[in-house]
Scaffold this motif. Structure first.
Motif, PDB file in Angstrom:
ATOM      1  N   UNK A 291      -1.393  -9.858   1.772  1.00  0.00           N
ATOM      2  CA  UNK A 291      -2.395  -9.401   3.198  1.00  0.00           C
ATOM      3  C   UNK A 291      -3.979  -9.204   2.331  1.00  0.00           C
ATOM      4  N   UNK A 292      -4.952  -9.620   3.124  1.00  0.00           N
ATOM      5  CA  UNK A 292      -6.203  -9.057   2.463  1.00  0.00           C
ATOM      6  C   UNK A 292      -6.939  -8.184   3.547  1.00  0.00           C
ATOM      7  N   UNK A 293      -6.189  -7.425   4.101  1.00  0.00           N
ATOM      8  CA  UNK A 293      -6.666  -7.080   5.969  1.00  0.00           C
ATOM      9  C   UNK A 293      -6.436  -5.525   5.703  1.00  0.00           C
ATOM     10  N   UNK A 294      -7.029  -4.667   6.430  1.00  0.00           N
ATOM     11  CA  UNK A 294      -6.781  -3.220   6.291  1.00  0.00           C
ATOM     12  C   UNK A 294      -6.900  -2.521   4.709  1.00  0.00           C
ATOM     13  N   UNK A 295      -5.905  -1.940   4.070  1.00  0.00           N
ATOM     14  CA  UNK A 295      -5.205  -1.328   3.548  1.00  0.00           C
ATOM     15  C   UNK A 295      -4.922  -2.545   2.020  1.00  0.00           C
ATOM     16  N   UNK A 296      -5.926  -3.439   2.611  1.00  0.00           N
ATOM     17  CA  UNK A 296      -6.167  -4.130   1.344  1.00  0.00           C
ATOM     18  C   UNK A 296      -6.716  -4.122   0.333  1.00  0.00           C
ATOM     19  N   UNK A 297      -7.891  -4.197   0.668  1.00  0.00           N
ATOM     20  CA  UNK A 297      -9.080  -3.391   0.354  1.00  0.00           C
ATOM     21  C   UNK A 297      -9.231  -2.167  -0.940  1.00  0.00           C
ATOM     22  N   UNK A 298      -8.126  -1.430   0.088  1.00  0.00           N
ATOM     23  CA  UNK A 298      -8.583  -0.359  -0.615  1.00  0.00           C
ATOM     24  C   UNK A 298      -7.632  -0.070  -1.955  1.00  0.00           C
ATOM     25  N   UNK A 299      -6.818  -0.557  -1.471  1.00  0.00           N
ATOM     26  CA  UNK A 299      -5.022  -1.639  -2.549  1.00  0.00           C
ATOM     27  C   UNK A 299      -6.178  -2.155  -3.855  1.00  0.00           C
ATOM     28  N   UNK A 300      -7.115  -3.172  -3.563  1.00  0.00           N
ATOM     29  CA  UNK A 300      -7.789  -3.491  -4.657  1.00  0.00           C
ATOM     30  C   UNK A 300      -8.834  -2.557  -5.160  1.00  0.00           C
ATOM     31  N   UNK A 301      -9.183  -1.770  -4.343  1.00  0.00           N
ATOM     32  CA  UNK A 301     -10.570  -0.828  -5.269  1.00  0.00           C
ATOM     33  C   UNK A 301      -9.019   0.662  -6.383  1.00  0.00           C
ATOM     34  N   UNK A 302      -7.762   0.795  -6.275  1.00  0.00           N
ATOM     35  CA  UNK A 302      -6.778   1.647  -6.770  1.00  0.00           C
ATOM     36  C   UNK A 302      -6.763   0.557  -7.743  1.00  0.00           C
ATOM     37  N   UNK A 303      -5.989  -0.707  -7.471  1.00  0.00           N
ATOM     38  CA  UNK A 303      -5.634  -1.254  -9.187  1.00  0.00           C
ATOM     39  C   UNK A 303      -7.033  -1.748 -10.478  1.00  0.00           C
ATOM     40  N   UNK A 304      -8.141  -1.452  -9.489  1.00  0.00           N
ATOM     41  CA  UNK A 304      -9.011  -2.016 -10.640  1.00  0.00           C
ATOM     42  C   UNK A 304      -9.141   0.000 -11.227  1.00  0.00           C
ATOM     43  N   UNK A 305      -9.233   1.037 -10.409  1.00  0.00           N
ATOM     44  CA  UNK A 305      -9.674   1.869 -10.811  1.00  0.00           C
ATOM     45  C   UNK A 305      -9.088   2.464 -12.047  1.00  0.00           C
ATOM     46  N   UNK A 306      -7.113   1.484 -12.152  1.00  0.00           N
ATOM     47  CA  UNK A 306      -5.938   2.241 -12.586  1.00  0.00           C
ATOM     48  C   UNK A 306      -5.999   1.383 -13.648  1.00  0.00           C
TER      49      UNK A 306
END
Length: 212
Positions: free
Chosen positions: A9-24
């Motif tokens: 997925x690349x819409x909706x929560x996908x970009x928020x998930x990317x931010x989470x993984x980046x921060x971790x």
């Protein structure tokens, strides 16, 4: 997490998930998105590689990469999870924001999206593949089955039970001890003071069934 992650997925929560993984400090290998118009584009310097069902990319999952399913639509989310379970023999990983609080006595499954300032209280149980938006509160001894979605700022009080696939809108309050059935829907801002049946849609304060 040692391996990079592929986000389905690349819409909706996908970009928020990317931010989470980046921060971790988890590397995101790329996105797999159903919408072909996004293929070859980038989101925050991470490429949208192709389709979620493309075996050329899926074969990386398990050996070289982990997977996270970032799809809001529950039926498609369930389809993708089953595909990963059956074809790759893997469970998606959790995406948990650093500012979320999860009690050491709580239990959570696989593949959950847990955004900023979510609180999961002691002895609470969250199944797998749930979506908990920013500021949601899951009080002590509440139980969420698989594929439950809880909107931003919602308050799930103690000993509430929420069935598989249920949708709880933003700003909802569910009082202690209430049971929400499978695939039920609770409209945004509602206050739920009594049980909601399987597949039922309720809305309001107090929440009442919406007549079809």
């Amino acid at each position: 997490m040692d391996k990079p992650v592929i986000i389905l997925g690349a819409k909706g929560i996908a970009q928020a998930a990317l931010e989470i993984f980046n921060s971790n400090e988890v590397i995101t290998y790329g996105f797999l998105e159903e919408d072909a118009t996004m293929h070859g584009t980038e989101i925050n310097e991470v490429s949208v590689l192709g389709n979620p069902e493309d075996e050329g990319f899926l074969k990386l999952i398990g050996k070289k990469c982990e997977a996270f399913v970032a799809v809001d639509d529950n039926k498609y989310r369930q389809f993708l999870v089953k595909m990963l379970n059956d074809n790759r023999k893997v469970q998606p990983v959790n995406a948990i924001h650093q500012s979320a609080y999860i009690s050491t006595n709580a239990a959570i499954g696989h593949g959950n999206f847990i955004n900023a300032r979510v609180t999961i209280g002691t002895a609470a149980q969250v199944g797998s593949h749930c979506i908990l938006h920013s500021g949601a509160i899951i009080e002590h001894q509440a139980e969420l089955a698989d594929f439950v979605q809880v909107g931003a700022g919602s308050f799930i009080n103690s000993n509430v039970k929420i069935g598989k696939g249920a949708f709880i809108g933003s700003g909802v309050t569910i009082v202690s001890g209430v049971t929400i059935g499978k695939n039920a829907r609770v409209g945004a801002g509602s206050v739920v003071i009594s049980d909601v049946q399987d597949g039922e849609t309720v809305f309001g304060n107090p929440a009442a069934p919406i007549k079809k």
